[in-house]
Scaffold this motif. Structure first.
Motif, PDB file in Angstrom:
ATOM      1  N   ILE A 150     114.098  58.624-104.688  1.00  0.00           N
ATOM      2  CA  ILE A 150     112.913  58.969-105.491  1.00  0.00           C
ATOM      3  C   ILE A 150     113.173  60.239-106.300  1.00  0.00           C
ATOM      4  CG2 ILE A 150     111.731  60.013-103.464  1.00  0.00           C
ATOM      5  CD1 ILE A 150     109.064  59.105-104.862  1.00  0.00           C
ATOM      6  N   ASP A 151     113.215  60.010-107.606  1.00  0.00           N
ATOM      7  CA  ASP A 151     113.262  61.132-108.547  1.00  0.00           C
ATOM      8  C   ASP A 151     111.844  61.262-109.072  1.00  0.00           C
ATOM      9  OD1 ASP A 151     113.354  62.744-110.813  1.00  0.00           O
ATOM     10  OD2 ASP A 151     115.312  61.987-111.450  1.00  0.00           O
ATOM     11  N   VAL A 152     111.193  62.372-108.759  1.00  0.00           N
ATOM     12  CA  VAL A 152     109.758  62.487-109.070  1.00  0.00           C
ATOM     13  C   VAL A 152     109.478  62.620-110.575  1.00  0.00           C
ATOM     14  CG1 VAL A 152     109.215  63.439-106.789  1.00  0.00           C
ATOM     15  CG2 VAL A 152     109.606  65.010-108.695  1.00  0.00           C
ATOM     16  N   THR A 153     110.535  62.776-111.372  1.00  0.00           N
ATOM     17  CA  THR A 153     110.318  62.836-112.826  1.00  0.00           C
ATOM     18  C   THR A 153     110.511  61.449-113.462  1.00  0.00           C
ATOM     19  OG1 THR A 153     112.634  63.387-113.271  1.00  0.00           O
ATOM     20  CG2 THR A 153     111.104  65.236-112.993  1.00  0.00           C
ATOM     21  N   ASN A 154     110.783  60.453-112.646  1.00  0.00           N
ATOM     22  CA  ASN A 154     111.088  59.130-113.178  1.00  0.00           C
ATOM     23  C   ASN A 154     110.126  58.102-112.566  1.00  0.00           C
ATOM     24  OD1 ASN A 154     112.229  56.522-113.410  1.00  0.00           O
ATOM     25  ND2 ASN A 154     114.270  57.390-113.689  1.00  0.00           N
ATOM     26  N   LYS A 155     109.199  57.611-113.414  1.00  0.00           N
ATOM     27  CA  LYS A 155     108.151  56.716-112.892  1.00  0.00           C
ATOM     28  C   LYS A 155     108.722  55.426-112.329  1.00  0.00           C
ATOM     29  CE  LYS A 155     103.832  57.903-115.092  1.00  0.00           C
ATOM     30  NZ  LYS A 155     102.627  57.405-115.731  1.00  0.00           N
ATOM     31  N   GLU A 156     109.821  54.951-112.936  1.00  0.00           N
ATOM     32  CA  GLU A 156     110.431  53.708-112.445  1.00  0.00           C
ATOM     33  C   GLU A 156     110.927  53.919-111.007  1.00  0.00           C
ATOM     34  OE1 GLU A 156     113.426  52.174-115.157  1.00  0.00           O
ATOM     35  OE2 GLU A 156     114.051  50.815-113.548  1.00  0.00           O
ATOM     36  N   SER A 157     111.574  55.073-110.791  1.00  0.00           N
ATOM     37  CA  SER A 157     112.082  55.399-109.453  1.00  0.00           C
ATOM     38  C   SER A 157     110.920  55.531-108.454  1.00  0.00           C
ATOM     39  CB  SER A 157     112.901  56.697-109.540  1.00  0.00           C
ATOM     40  OG  SER A 157     112.943  57.357-108.321  1.00  0.00           O
ATOM     41  N   ILE A 158     109.830  56.175-108.877  1.00  0.00           N
ATOM     42  CA  ILE A 158     108.664  56.349-107.987  1.00  0.00           C
ATOM     43  C   ILE A 158     108.062  54.984-107.631  1.00  0.00           C
ATOM     44  CG2 ILE A 158     106.309  57.275-107.837  1.00  0.00           C
ATOM     45  CD1 ILE A 158     107.198  59.508-109.792  1.00  0.00           C
ATOM     46  N   ASN A 159     107.888  54.132-108.661  1.00  0.00           N
ATOM     47  CA  ASN A 159     107.267  52.829-108.414  1.00  0.00           C
ATOM     48  C   ASN A 159     108.141  51.948-107.533  1.00  0.00           C
ATOM     49  OD1 ASN A 159     105.022  53.577-109.858  1.00  0.00           O
ATOM     50  ND2 ASN A 159     105.774  52.736-111.787  1.00  0.00           N
ATOM     51  N   LYS A 160     109.456  52.037-107.743  1.00  0.00           N
ATOM     52  CA  LYS A 160     110.383  51.265-106.895  1.00  0.00           C
ATOM     53  C   LYS A 160     110.270  51.721-105.445  1.00  0.00           C
ATOM     54  CE  LYS A 160     114.481  49.693-109.385  1.00  0.00           C
ATOM     55  NZ  LYS A 160     115.827  50.108-109.742  1.00  0.00           N
ATOM     56  N   ALA A 161     110.186  53.057-105.265  1.00  0.00           N
ATOM     57  CA  ALA A 161     110.060  53.607-103.911  1.00  0.00           C
ATOM     58  C   ALA A 161     108.784  53.086-103.250  1.00  0.00           C
ATOM     59  CB  ALA A 161     110.054  55.140-103.962  1.00  0.00           C
ATOM     60  N   ALA A 162     107.677  53.092-103.997  1.00  0.00           N
ATOM     61  CA  ALA A 162     106.391  52.622-103.444  1.00  0.00           C
ATOM     62  C   ALA A 162     106.493  51.145-103.079  1.00  0.00           C
ATOM     63  CB  ALA A 162     105.275  52.855-104.455  1.00  0.00           C
ATOM     64  N   GLU A 163     107.138  50.364-103.930  1.00  0.00           N
ATOM     65  CA  GLU A 163     107.297  48.923-103.699  1.00  0.00           C
ATOM     66  C   GLU A 163     108.112  48.676-102.422  1.00  0.00           C
ATOM     67  OE1 GLU A 163     106.124  45.422-104.290  1.00  0.00           O
ATOM     68  OE2 GLU A 163     105.414  47.017-105.600  1.00  0.00           O
ATOM     69  N   LEU A 164     109.192  49.450-102.304  1.00  0.00           N
ATOM     70  CA  LEU A 164     110.071  49.305-101.133  1.00  0.00           C
ATOM     71  C   LEU A 164     109.335  49.656 -99.839  1.00  0.00           C
ATOM     72  CD1 LEU A 164     113.602  49.441-101.531  1.00  0.00           C
ATOM     73  CD2 LEU A 164     112.987  50.991 -99.688  1.00  0.00           C
ATOM     74  N   ILE A 165     108.565  50.750 -99.890  1.00  0.00           N
ATOM     75  CA  ILE A 165     107.806  51.173 -98.696  1.00  0.00           C
ATOM     76  C   ILE A 165     106.780  50.092 -98.338  1.00  0.00           C
ATOM     77  CG2 ILE A 165     106.243  52.925 -97.738  1.00  0.00           C
ATOM     78  CD1 ILE A 165     107.670  54.958 -99.660  1.00  0.00           C
ATOM     79  N   LYS A 166     106.151  49.536 -99.367  1.00  0.00           N
ATOM     80  CA  LYS A 166     105.153  48.473 -99.141  1.00  0.00           C
ATOM     81  C   LYS A 166     105.800  47.278 -98.439  1.00  0.00           C
ATOM     82  CE  LYS A 166     101.985  45.542-101.656  1.00  0.00           C
ATOM     83  NZ  LYS A 166     101.763  44.958-102.961  1.00  0.00           N
ATOM     84  N   GLU A 167     106.965  46.854 -98.951  1.00  0.00           N
ATOM     85  CA  GLU A 167     107.641  45.676 -98.375  1.00  0.00           C
ATOM     86  C   GLU A 167     108.112  45.938 -96.946  1.00  0.00           C
ATOM     87  OE1 GLU A 167     110.938  44.577-100.855  1.00  0.00           O
ATOM     88  OE2 GLU A 167     109.566  44.207-102.532  1.00  0.00           O
ATOM     89  N   LYS A 168     108.700  47.139 -96.749  1.00  0.00           N
ATOM     90  CA  LYS A 168     109.362  47.399 -95.470  1.00  0.00           C
ATOM     91  C   LYS A 168     108.402  47.880 -94.365  1.00  0.00           C
ATOM     92  CE  LYS A 168     113.841  49.178 -94.117  1.00  0.00           C
ATOM     93  NZ  LYS A 168     114.949  50.041 -94.444  1.00  0.00           N
ATOM     94  N   TYR A 169     107.391  48.675 -94.770  1.00  0.00           N
ATOM     95  CA  TYR A 169     106.494  49.276 -93.756  1.00  0.00           C
ATOM     96  C   TYR A 169     105.033  48.858 -93.945  1.00  0.00           C
ATOM     97  CZ  TYR A 169     110.671  52.111 -93.571  1.00  0.00           C
ATOM     98  OH  TYR A 169     111.975  52.496 -93.500  1.00  0.00           O
ATOM     99  N   GLY A 170     104.617  48.642 -95.180  1.00  0.00           N
ATOM    100  CA  GLY A 170     103.246  48.183 -95.444  1.00  0.00           C
ATOM    101  C   GLY A 170     102.227  49.306 -95.577  1.00  0.00           C
ATOM    102  N   TYR A 171     102.562  50.503 -95.140  1.00  0.00           N
ATOM    103  CA  TYR A 171     101.605  51.622 -95.209  1.00  0.00           C
ATOM    104  C   TYR A 171     102.342  52.958 -95.077  1.00  0.00           C
ATOM    105  CZ  TYR A 171     102.375  52.007 -90.183  1.00  0.00           C
ATOM    106  OH  TYR A 171     102.964  52.158 -88.962  1.00  0.00           O
ATOM    107  N   LEU A 172     101.622  54.021 -95.350  1.00  0.00           N
ATOM    108  CA  LEU A 172     102.130  55.391 -95.154  1.00  0.00           C
ATOM    109  C   LEU A 172     101.077  56.181 -94.394  1.00  0.00           C
ATOM    110  CD1 LEU A 172     103.596  56.906 -98.466  1.00  0.00           C
ATOM    111  CD2 LEU A 172     104.801  56.600 -96.299  1.00  0.00           C
ATOM    112  N   THR A 173     101.519  57.019 -93.450  1.00  0.00           N
ATOM    113  CA  THR A 173     100.576  57.875 -92.717  1.00  0.00           C
ATOM    114  C   THR A 173     100.465  59.240 -93.395  1.00  0.00           C
ATOM    115  OG1 THR A 173     101.592  56.895 -90.765  1.00  0.00           O
ATOM    116  CG2 THR A 173      99.948  58.606 -90.384  1.00  0.00           C
ATOM    117  N   ALA A 174     101.586  59.692 -93.939  1.00  0.00           N
ATOM    118  CA  ALA A 174     101.554  61.009 -94.615  1.00  0.00           C
ATOM    119  C   ALA A 174     102.535  61.038 -95.775  1.00  0.00           C
ATOM    120  CB  ALA A 174     101.891  62.113 -93.613  1.00  0.00           C
ATOM    121  N   LEU A 175     102.110  61.744 -96.808  1.00  0.00           N
ATOM    122  CA  LEU A 175     102.980  62.010 -97.960  1.00  0.00           C
ATOM    123  C   LEU A 175     103.121  63.529 -98.056  1.00  0.00           C
ATOM    124  CD1 LEU A 175     104.421  61.470-100.710  1.00  0.00           C
ATOM    125  CD2 LEU A 175     102.153  61.525-101.770  1.00  0.00           C
ATOM    126  N   ILE A 176     104.346  64.010 -97.986  1.00  0.00           N
ATOM    127  CA  ILE A 176     104.571  65.449 -98.131  1.00  0.00           C
ATOM    128  C   ILE A 176     105.307  65.660 -99.451  1.00  0.00           C
ATOM    129  CG2 ILE A 176     105.496  67.551 -97.088  1.00  0.00           C
ATOM    130  CD1 ILE A 176     105.171  66.233 -94.349  1.00  0.00           C
TER     131      ILE A 176
END
Ligand SMILES: NC(=O)c1ccc[n+]([C@@H]2O[C@H](COP(=O)([O-])OP(=O)(O)OC[C@H]3O[C@@H](n4cnc5c(N)ncnc54)[C@H](OP(=O)(O)O)[C@@H]3O)[C@@H](O)[C@H]2O)c1
Length: 252
Positions: free
Chosen positions: A61-87
């Motif tokens: 995740i490169d926070v300056t790159n929306k494609e990278s952020i969205n890919k990260a969110a997609e991956l987390i959704k597929e693999k875990y389905g949720y997040l408890t905390a974002l730091i």
């Protein structure tokens, strides 16, 4: 994955305070997602955590790159389905103590791209995953350097500091923290708290400084710098819209 497992994403977790937060949150039993813009550095950090028997995965995740952020969110959704905390920890300071009247706006813009716009983009992309938890937390790594109150107070330890691009980006983070916290108070199905944290002056490579130099000038160990963010992440804490460090409340 069973929802009883806490899943925490930390941006900029391949080194410095972010890595230490990942380690400590992992020691408290969270499954840590090590956000790193660089795959090699991220994989190395994950290996170190796995060696300590901490459950960890790498997330590019490169926070300056929306494609990278969205890919990260997609991956987390597929693999875990949720997040408890974002730091939201990733941060830079490019100011090099250039006075406000001479600091190039391009430098200020780059500070904002990572510290503010990157944090906002990441938070917005991860919110649907945080909303899948009954209780979730957003912890924004700010700085006392972003405190308007302290910048204007002659007795404060940051009164003489001049890194205005960095300081303004962290003041913006503080405002986003308050406004998002207030917005999310109206959620019906879930509780999401949003807080800003100051780690204090910590001996890392931040701003291109040699950690040894920082240490000899009072920089604290990363263990101490991570303390407040870890407390908020792992404790059954209901703080919302606060700005704090290990010693207590920090003035906005
Ligand atoms: N150290 C202090 O005294 C101090 C004081 C107050 C607040 N803070 C805050 O604490 C946080 C962590 O700082 P630190 O001291 O641990 O600094 P650090 O050792 O320099 O670590 C910064 C982290 O942010 C990452 N990063 C930078 N740009 C990024 C981007 N575009 N996308 C994703 N990640 C990116 C870096 O990745 P790379 O390794 O790829 O560069 C690194 O992992 C920052 O938000 C900083 O403002 C630090």
């Amino acid at each position: 994955m069973n929802q009883t497992k806490k899943v925490t994403l930390i941006t900029g977790a391949n080194k410095g305070i972010g890595f230490e937060i990942a380690k400590q949150v992992g020691e408290h039993g969270h499954h840590v997602l090590v956000g790193s813009r660089d795959e090699k550095r991220g994989a190395e950090a994950v290996k170190q955590l796995l060696d300590l028997e901490i459950e960890a995965d790498f997330i590019q995740i490169d926070v300056t790159n929306k494609e990278s952020i969205n890919k990260a969110a997609e991956l987390i959704k597929e693999k875990y389905g949720y997040l408890t905390a974002l730091i939201n920890n990733a941060g830079i300071s490019l100011d090099k103590f250039i006075v406000p009247s001479k600091l190039d706006t391009e430098i200020i813009r780059q500070d904002f791209d990572v510290n503010f716009f990157g944090l906002v983009d990441t938070t917005q992309a991860m919110l649907p995953l945080l909303k899948k938890s009954t209780k979730a937390k957003i912890i924004n790594m700010s700085s006392m350097m972003g405190s308007l109150n302290m910048a204007a107070t002659p007795e404060s330890e940051v009164y003489h500091a001049s890194v205005v691009g960095y300081q303004a980006s962290k003041a913006a983070v503080n405002m986003f923290t308050i406004k998002l916290a207030k917005e999310l108070e109206d959620l019906k199905e879930t509780t999401i708290t949003v807080n800003a944290v100051d780690p204090g002056m910590v001996a890392t490579e931040f701003g291109g400084v040699d950690p040894e130099f920082s240490r000899s000038h009072g920089g604290k160990p990363v263990e101490e710098g991570a303390k407040r963010a870890v407390e908020l992440a792992v404790n059954d804490d209901t703080s919302n819209a606060t700005f704090s460090n290990a010693e207590g409340v920090v003035a906005w």
